[in-house]
Motif scaffolding. Structure first.
Motif, mmCIF file in Angstrom:
data_model
loop_
_atom_site.group_PDB
_atom_site.id
_atom_site.type_symbol
_atom_site.label_atom_id
_atom_site.label_comp_id
_atom_site.label_asym_id
_atom_site.label_seq_id
_atom_site.Cartn_x
_atom_site.Cartn_y
_atom_site.Cartn_z
ATOM 1 N N GLN A 17 0.812 -1.231 0.107
ATOM 2 C CA GLN A 17 -0.008 -0.019 0.038
ATOM 3 C C GLN A 17 0.929 1.305 0.086
ATOM 4 O OE1 GLN A 17 -3.360 -0.201 -0.566
ATOM 5 N NE2 GLN A 17 -2.827 -2.523 -0.717
ATOM 6 N N SER A 18 0.216 2.493 -0.531
ATOM 7 C CA SER A 18 0.932 3.529 -0.493
ATOM 8 C C SER A 18 0.034 4.661 -0.963
ATOM 9 C CB SER A 18 2.164 3.577 -1.575
ATOM 10 O OG SER A 18 2.356 5.125 -2.071
ATOM 11 N N PRO A 19 0.169 5.839 -0.416
ATOM 12 C CA PRO A 19 -0.686 7.093 -0.831
ATOM 13 C C PRO A 19 -0.617 7.264 -2.159
ATOM 14 C CG PRO A 19 1.057 7.642 0.710
ATOM 15 C CD PRO A 19 1.335 6.396 0.679
ATOM 16 N N VAL A 20 0.314 6.841 -2.934
ATOM 17 C CA VAL A 20 0.327 7.044 -4.416
ATOM 18 C C VAL A 20 -0.316 5.904 -4.918
ATOM 19 C CG1 VAL A 20 1.932 7.674 -6.273
ATOM 20 C CG2 VAL A 20 2.491 8.347 -4.120
ATOM 21 N N LEU A 22 -1.203 4.769 -7.846
ATOM 22 C CA LEU A 22 -0.440 3.990 -8.816
ATOM 23 C C LEU A 22 0.347 2.923 -8.415
ATOM 24 C CD1 LEU A 22 -0.078 3.373 -11.885
ATOM 25 C CD2 LEU A 22 1.712 5.193 -11.902
ATOM 26 N N ILE A 23 1.008 2.890 -7.348
ATOM 27 C CA ILE A 23 1.800 1.798 -6.569
ATOM 28 C C ILE A 23 0.915 0.652 -6.150
ATOM 29 C CG2 ILE A 23 3.124 1.292 -4.756
ATOM 30 C CD1 ILE A 23 4.512 4.170 -4.969
ATOM 31 N N LEU A 101 9.712 2.432 -11.556
ATOM 32 C CA LEU A 101 9.691 2.933 -10.080
ATOM 33 C C LEU A 101 8.922 2.182 -9.088
ATOM 34 C CD1 LEU A 101 9.329 6.767 -11.527
ATOM 35 C CD2 LEU A 101 11.428 5.578 -10.675
ATOM 36 N N VAL A 102 8.044 1.523 -9.718
ATOM 37 C CA VAL A 102 7.393 0.700 -8.658
ATOM 38 C C VAL A 102 8.030 -0.446 -8.416
ATOM 39 C CG1 VAL A 102 5.269 -0.603 -8.386
ATOM 40 C CG2 VAL A 102 4.846 1.515 -9.576
ATOM 41 N N ASP A 104 11.284 -0.366 -7.835
ATOM 42 C CA ASP A 104 12.321 0.352 -7.112
ATOM 43 C C ASP A 104 11.373 0.370 -5.691
ATOM 44 O OD1 ASP A 104 14.063 0.586 -8.804
ATOM 45 O OD2 ASP A 104 13.961 2.906 -9.029
ATOM 46 N N PHE A 105 10.204 0.858 -5.656
ATOM 47 C CA PHE A 105 9.480 0.897 -4.449
ATOM 48 C C PHE A 105 9.147 -0.506 -3.733
ATOM 49 C CE2 PHE A 105 5.264 0.409 -2.056
ATOM 50 C CZ PHE A 105 5.565 1.397 -1.058
ATOM 51 N N PHE A 107 11.176 -3.051 -3.992
ATOM 52 C CA PHE A 107 12.662 -3.504 -3.414
ATOM 53 C C PHE A 107 12.842 -2.742 -2.287
ATOM 54 C CE2 PHE A 107 17.352 -3.493 -4.339
ATOM 55 C CZ PHE A 107 17.193 -5.084 -4.393
ATOM 56 N N SER A 108 12.571 -1.367 -2.305
ATOM 57 C CA SER A 108 12.868 -0.638 -1.011
ATOM 58 C C SER A 108 11.953 -1.210 0.353
ATOM 59 C CB SER A 108 12.626 0.866 -1.100
ATOM 60 O OG SER A 108 13.595 1.087 -2.275
ATOM 61 N N ARG A 109 10.626 -1.409 0.011
ATOM 62 C CA ARG A 109 9.968 -2.001 0.945
ATOM 63 C C ARG A 109 10.334 -3.238 1.469
ATOM 64 N NH1 ARG A 109 5.016 -0.346 2.227
ATOM 65 N NH2 ARG A 109 6.093 1.688 2.411
ATOM 66 N N GLN A 112 12.971 -2.507 3.939
ATOM 67 C CA GLN A 112 12.459 -1.948 5.099
ATOM 68 C C GLN A 112 11.702 -2.938 5.974
ATOM 69 O OE1 GLN A 112 9.397 0.941 3.078
ATOM 70 N NE2 GLN A 112 10.187 2.521 4.693
#
Lengths: 315, 315
Positions: A17-20, A22-23, A101-102, A104-105, A107-109, A112
């Motif tokens: 989930q994300s406020p953006v 499209l993600i 970009l998604v 990347d998100f 992957f970063s998540r 985290q």
């Protein structure tokens, strides 16, 4: 394991989930699109095999799937010069930039979530795996269209780009269960051999006529000029005319109607699909053998089934 | 700080090596191409400011630059429909796929280095930053071509996509120096404000005629339909005919010869470049104020110079 896998699915949905908007939209497209969840299943099953009774394997299995999903999204990125594939990829719907970009998100998540889990050992396993996967993908990019790629170079590519994440996923089980290093190594090796077998079968399926009969896509690798084992073996066994065919279609990407069928005919003639499957069976056998030291329980049975599934889906 | 920065450069070169030759080739292209190394400099200077005397800040500064380089490579990825920019980007030379995969490698390598450093706190700071950067980039993608983007939405995008890594880089100094949380927060805030100022100036420079006179590229944002503050303010201040111009050029990307010059003329007429710089100066002022609590030493002077540089490069 169904209950645990259901928890993993919930963790995946929750953490993408994300406020953006499209993600989750784009991530959901790929996460929901019939993934087999093989890699998180490896983490769940090896954790169970090692007697783990906690909950950490759930979140870490989700991390593994996020890293896999990120690499899928990044694999979708195409160059202008590429032939457009017919598939309904995230890329075809939302474009290259969104896929990158998604990815990347996610992957970063994943990192985290690992930090939240708190194990530097797990972080090391999955950051090492990620770097090796990326190296393998770049290596594959460099060998694309190179018809003289050797079988060894090909195996090295799939060990990196595919088998490393299987190995990492299988290693996380004994790590969270705090088992001795020899069990870790045994299950890591199990995952690696399984991953190589899986990719070999995948590469064969891309040329298997039966798949086409089932309505599945074949020929993607051929159209992209990917040099996989069935091609390598067919080129090596081919006469002058056949090598000219492979150079034209794979190296020069000069492809015409009927070329895919001709490629399949040459592979059948030289038995290269069957030979590639033999290789897959060898790796699957090694994977199965690595399980022998563990107690015969439902988790071991599940892992053995997974090995069988990876090889038998070719039939 | 020159000696430390030299060590950072060596660490960067050392850790971007790979047996896959394309990786150091492509990474070297972007790492060597005149980067200002602002972000690693923040880590070095805030560590020094906090009295840190060890060596961990060197490797962590390299991690920060790797994450930045990965985002640059991923920013280069274009869609088929995009106008080709004239720049000699890694992408233009090696293609989308290579840019994505080498970016993934550098990103993974950054996490490997952090794992080697061993601080879960640093891992948290940079994995959080990476997720927020990706969210910001996707958010920007969604607002591209949307001429009704508000100033608040724009500021939120640049806080995420640019300022978050500045904030993280500046926070790592007090973390390795094991300073109390209020100093961490002060320097994190310093980095964030500096990052916003930096991006505001960057967005202004993309329309600055003086830049063109210096042989630098202007108009990239305009050609891509990026909605930055000078555009937002010009649209808000514009009459009906001007708004029609912005909708045609930014929303529909229907651009003709002379449109960039007309955009610049409208911005000068409404003073929106100057207004954007005023906003940058406010953020720069806040950044400078956050330093006041720290001792006036050469590190603080270096950070103050960095603030001045970020704003004054507009002149």
């Amino acid at each position: 394991m169904a209950a645990d896998m259901e928890k993993v699915n919930r963790a995946i949905l929750e953490h993408m989930q994300s406020p953006v908007a499209l993600i989750p939209q784009l991530a959901g497209h790929i996460v929901a699109s019939g993934g087999k969840r093989l890699r998180p299943m490896l983490t769940l099953a090896t954790a169970g095999l090692c007697g783990y009774t906690g909950e950490r394997h759930i979140g870490l299995a989700a991390c593994v799937e996020f890293i896999h999903t990120a690499t899928l999204l990044h694999d979708d990125v195409v160059d202008e010069s590429d032939l457009r594939r017919g598939k309904d990829t995230a890329n075809a719907v939302w474009g290259n930039q969104a896929s990158v970009l998604v990815g990347d998100f996610l992957f970063s998540r994943a990192f985290q979530l690992m930090v939240g889990d708190g194990s530097l050992k797990v972080l090391k396993i999955l950051s090492d795996a990620s770097a090796i996967i990326a190296e393998g993908e770049v290596h594959q990019l460099v060998t694309t269209n190179d018809i003289t790629t050797t079988e060894d170079a090909y195996l090295e590519v799939i060990r990196c780009k595919t088998a490393q994440l299987f190995a990492a996923a299988a290693q996380i089980g004994p790590v969270v269960a705090e088992r001795p290093q020899d069990e870790e190594l045994a299950l890591e090796g199990f995952g690696r051999d399984l991953g190589v077998a899986f990719q070999l079968v995948d590469d064969v399926l891309d040329y298997a006529a039966e798949q086409a009969a089932l309505g599945k896509t074949v020929g993607d690798d051929f159209r992209e000029g990917k040099v996989t084992l069935p091609v390598i073996l067919a080129y090596q066994a081919g006469d002058e005319a056949e090598r000219t065919f492979w150079k034209r279609t794979i190296e020069d990407l000069d492809q015409r109607d009927g070329d895919l069928a001709e490629a399949q005919r040459l592979m059948v003639g030289h038995g290269t699909l069957e030979a590639s499957l033999d290789r897959a069976r060898e790796y699957a056998g090694a994977a199965r053998a690595a399980l022998a030291r563990f107690p015969a329980n439902p988790y071991r049975a599940a892992l053995e089934e997974l090995v069988d599934f990876c090889v038998e889906r070719a039939y």
